[in-house]
Design a protein around this motif. Structure first.
Motif, short mmCIF file in Angstrom:
data_model
loop_
_atom_site.label_atom_id
_atom_site.label_comp_id
_atom_site.label_asym_id
_atom_site.label_seq_id
_atom_site.Cartn_x
_atom_site.Cartn_y
_atom_site.Cartn_z
N ILE A 23 41.28 64.16 72.80
CA ILE A 23 41.39 62.77 73.00
C ILE A 23 40.00 62.35 72.16
O ILE A 23 39.94 61.24 71.44
CB ILE A 23 41.15 62.53 74.49
CG1 ILE A 23 42.49 62.83 75.03
CG2 ILE A 23 40.80 60.86 74.54
CD1 ILE A 23 42.38 62.86 76.67
N LEU A 24 38.79 62.92 72.25
CA LEU A 24 37.55 62.56 71.75
C LEU A 24 37.48 62.82 70.19
O LEU A 24 37.05 61.88 69.67
CB LEU A 24 36.50 63.56 72.46
CG LEU A 24 36.06 63.42 73.66
CD1 LEU A 24 35.07 64.38 74.31
CD2 LEU A 24 35.70 61.74 74.00
N SER A 25 38.34 63.79 69.88
CA SER A 25 38.54 64.15 68.39
C SER A 25 39.46 62.84 67.75
O SER A 25 38.90 62.45 66.44
CB SER A 25 39.35 65.38 67.98
OG SER A 25 39.58 65.47 66.73
N THR A 26 40.37 62.33 68.33
CA THR A 26 41.01 61.34 67.80
C THR A 26 40.11 60.03 67.55
O THR A 26 40.41 59.44 66.51
CB THR A 26 42.32 61.06 68.64
OG1 THR A 26 43.30 62.40 68.60
CG2 THR A 26 43.06 59.90 68.32
N VAL A 27 39.50 59.49 68.66
CA VAL A 27 38.84 58.45 68.59
C VAL A 27 37.55 58.58 67.64
O VAL A 27 37.20 57.57 66.71
CB VAL A 27 38.39 57.81 69.79
CG1 VAL A 27 37.10 58.86 70.52
CG2 VAL A 27 38.02 56.58 69.90
N TYR A 28 36.99 59.85 67.54
CA TYR A 28 36.02 60.08 66.64
C TYR A 28 36.60 59.89 65.13
O TYR A 28 35.73 59.17 64.32
CB TYR A 28 35.64 61.56 66.88
CG TYR A 28 34.73 62.26 65.87
CD1 TYR A 28 33.14 61.77 65.71
CD2 TYR A 28 35.18 62.97 64.67
CE1 TYR A 28 32.19 62.38 64.91
CE2 TYR A 28 34.31 63.40 63.78
CZ TYR A 28 32.83 63.16 63.90
OH TYR A 28 31.98 63.71 62.94
N LYS A 29 37.43 60.36 64.79
CA LYS A 29 37.89 60.47 63.46
C LYS A 29 38.38 59.05 63.13
O LYS A 29 38.23 58.53 61.94
CB LYS A 29 39.30 61.24 63.23
CG LYS A 29 38.77 62.72 63.53
CD LYS A 29 40.15 63.72 63.34
CE LYS A 29 39.60 65.14 63.34
NZ LYS A 29 40.75 66.04 63.42
N ALA A 30 38.84 58.42 63.83
CA ALA A 30 39.42 56.98 63.61
C ALA A 30 38.31 55.96 63.51
O ALA A 30 38.30 55.13 62.82
CB ALA A 30 40.28 56.73 64.81
N ASP A 71 43.34 49.77 68.53
CA ASP A 71 44.30 50.58 69.14
C ASP A 71 43.84 51.93 69.59
O ASP A 71 43.88 52.23 70.73
CB ASP A 71 45.80 50.77 68.38
CG ASP A 71 46.51 49.26 68.40
OD1 ASP A 71 46.20 48.00 69.13
OD2 ASP A 71 47.17 49.02 67.36
N HIS A 72 43.14 52.56 68.50
CA HIS A 72 42.55 53.68 68.78
C HIS A 72 41.69 53.78 69.93
O HIS A 72 41.61 54.95 70.73
CB HIS A 72 42.28 54.59 67.68
CG HIS A 72 41.01 53.91 66.96
ND1 HIS A 72 41.09 52.96 65.73
CD2 HIS A 72 39.77 53.98 67.20
CE1 HIS A 72 40.14 52.74 65.52
NE2 HIS A 72 39.15 53.23 66.31
N ARG A 77 40.55 54.91 75.72
CA ARG A 77 40.07 54.67 76.96
C ARG A 77 41.08 54.69 78.09
O ARG A 77 40.68 55.39 78.99
CB ARG A 77 39.49 53.08 77.13
CG ARG A 77 38.30 52.75 76.48
CD ARG A 77 37.30 53.51 77.06
NE ARG A 77 37.08 53.17 78.45
CZ ARG A 77 36.56 52.25 79.05
NH1 ARG A 77 35.86 51.15 78.44
NH2 ARG A 77 36.59 52.00 80.46
N GLU A 78 42.40 54.62 77.91
CA GLU A 78 43.44 54.89 78.69
C GLU A 78 43.59 56.51 78.96
O GLU A 78 43.63 56.52 80.10
CB GLU A 78 44.70 54.22 78.20
CG GLU A 78 45.85 54.38 79.13
CD GLU A 78 47.22 53.64 78.70
OE1 GLU A 78 48.13 54.39 78.89
OE2 GLU A 78 47.20 52.59 78.06
N GLN A 79 43.32 57.16 78.01
CA GLN A 79 43.99 58.50 78.11
C GLN A 79 42.66 59.31 78.73
O GLN A 79 42.76 60.21 79.43
CB GLN A 79 43.85 59.20 76.90
CG GLN A 79 45.12 58.69 75.95
CD GLN A 79 45.39 59.11 74.56
OE1 GLN A 79 44.46 59.74 74.09
NE2 GLN A 79 46.43 58.70 74.07
N ILE A 80 41.52 58.81 78.38
CA ILE A 80 40.10 59.67 78.87
C ILE A 80 40.00 59.46 80.43
O ILE A 80 39.16 60.09 81.08
CB ILE A 80 38.88 59.24 78.12
CG1 ILE A 80 37.85 60.56 78.09
CG2 ILE A 80 38.52 58.11 78.45
CD1 ILE A 80 37.97 61.44 77.33
N GLU A 81 40.38 58.19 80.87
CA GLU A 81 39.97 57.65 82.41
C GLU A 81 40.49 58.76 83.40
O GLU A 81 39.86 59.13 84.30
CB GLU A 81 40.72 56.60 82.68
CG GLU A 81 40.08 55.63 83.55
CD GLU A 81 38.71 55.07 83.25
OE1 GLU A 81 37.83 55.43 84.53
OE2 GLU A 81 38.28 55.02 82.17
#
Length: 97
Positions: A23-30, A71-72, A77-81
Protein backbone atom coordinates in the motif's frame (compact mmCIF):
# COMPACT_ATOMS: atom_id res chain seq x y z
CA UNK A 1 3.12 31.00 1.54
CA UNK A 2 5.66 28.88 -0.33
CA UNK A 3 6.47 25.21 0.07
CA UNK A 4 4.27 23.02 2.26
CA UNK A 5 5.89 20.24 4.27
CA UNK A 6 3.77 17.34 5.49
CA UNK A 7 4.95 14.91 8.13
CA UNK A 8 2.64 11.91 8.45
CA UNK A 9 3.40 9.35 11.16
CA UNK A 10 1.56 6.06 10.79
CA UNK A 11 1.51 3.42 13.49
CA UNK A 12 0.39 0.05 12.18
CA UNK A 13 -1.32 -2.54 14.34
CA UNK A 14 1.04 -5.16 15.80
CA UNK A 15 2.01 -7.89 13.36
CA UNK A 16 0.71 -6.08 10.27
CA UNK A 17 3.76 -4.03 9.19
CA UNK A 18 4.63 -6.35 6.29
CA UNK A 19 1.09 -6.12 4.94
CA UNK A 20 1.22 -2.33 4.53
CA UNK A 21 4.37 -2.30 2.37
CA UNK A 22 2.45 -2.78 -0.92
CA UNK A 23 0.00 0.00 0.00
CA UNK A 24 2.76 2.41 0.97
CA UNK A 25 4.81 1.49 -2.09
CA UNK A 26 1.94 2.27 -4.44
CA UNK A 27 1.22 5.73 -3.02
CA UNK A 28 4.96 6.46 -2.77
CA UNK A 29 5.59 5.71 -6.44
CA UNK A 30 2.52 7.59 -7.67
CA UNK A 31 3.12 10.70 -5.55
CA UNK A 32 6.68 11.06 -6.85
CA UNK A 33 5.26 11.76 -10.32
CA UNK A 34 2.73 14.40 -9.25
CA UNK A 35 3.29 17.92 -10.53
CA UNK A 36 4.24 20.15 -7.62
CA UNK A 37 5.43 17.27 -5.42
CA UNK A 38 9.05 18.16 -4.73
CA UNK A 39 9.84 15.32 -2.34
CA UNK A 40 8.00 12.27 -1.06
CA UNK A 41 9.95 9.88 1.11
CA UNK A 42 9.00 6.92 3.26
CA UNK A 43 10.80 5.99 6.47
CA UNK A 44 10.46 3.15 8.98
CA UNK A 45 11.26 3.74 12.65
CA UNK A 46 14.41 2.16 14.04
CA UNK A 47 12.81 1.82 17.47
CA UNK A 48 9.38 0.55 16.37
CA UNK A 49 9.03 -1.51 13.20
CA UNK A 50 5.30 -0.74 13.17
CA UNK A 51 5.83 2.99 12.81
CA UNK A 52 6.31 4.72 9.45
CA UNK A 53 6.80 8.33 8.47
CA UNK A 54 5.93 9.94 5.17
CA UNK A 55 7.89 13.15 4.63
CA UNK A 56 6.37 15.19 1.83
CA UNK A 57 7.29 18.54 0.29
CA UNK A 58 4.88 20.31 -2.04
CA UNK A 59 5.49 23.39 -4.13
CA UNK A 60 2.46 25.09 -2.61
CA UNK A 61 -0.97 24.49 -1.09
CA UNK A 62 -2.47 23.83 -4.54
CA UNK A 63 -0.01 20.97 -5.15
CA UNK A 64 -0.92 19.44 -1.80
CA UNK A 65 -4.62 19.72 -2.61
CA UNK A 66 -3.98 18.02 -5.97
CA UNK A 67 -2.28 15.16 -4.11
CA UNK A 68 -5.17 14.79 -1.66
CA UNK A 69 -7.69 14.76 -4.53
CA UNK A 70 -5.79 12.12 -6.53
CA UNK A 71 -7.22 8.65 -7.04
CA UNK A 72 -4.07 6.97 -5.73
CA UNK A 73 -4.20 9.00 -2.49
CA UNK A 74 -7.88 8.19 -1.96
CA UNK A 75 -7.19 4.48 -2.55
CA UNK A 76 -4.23 4.58 -0.16
CA UNK A 77 -6.32 6.19 2.61
CA UNK A 78 -9.10 3.64 2.19
CA UNK A 79 -6.73 0.65 2.13
CA UNK A 80 -4.37 1.72 4.93
CA UNK A 81 -7.17 2.52 7.39
CA UNK A 82 -7.76 -1.16 8.17
CA UNK A 83 -4.16 -1.56 9.38
CA UNK A 84 -3.68 1.62 11.40
CA UNK A 85 -3.49 1.96 15.14
CA UNK A 86 -2.73 5.69 14.88
CA UNK A 87 -2.17 8.40 12.25
CA UNK A 88 -0.74 11.82 13.01
CA UNK A 89 -0.37 14.39 10.21
CA UNK A 90 1.24 17.79 10.67
CA UNK A 91 1.71 20.46 8.00
CA UNK A 92 4.57 22.94 8.13
CA UNK A 93 5.94 25.94 6.28
CA UNK A 94 9.62 26.84 6.35
CA UNK A 95 10.57 29.69 8.65
CA UNK A 96 12.82 32.29 7.05
CA UNK A 97 14.70 35.05 8.80
Amino acid sequence: MGEIIVNAVLTVKAGLADQVFPILSTVYKAAQNEPGCLRYTLHQSIENEHQFMLYEVYQDEAALETHIASDHYKAYREQIELYLEDRQVTKYVEMTF
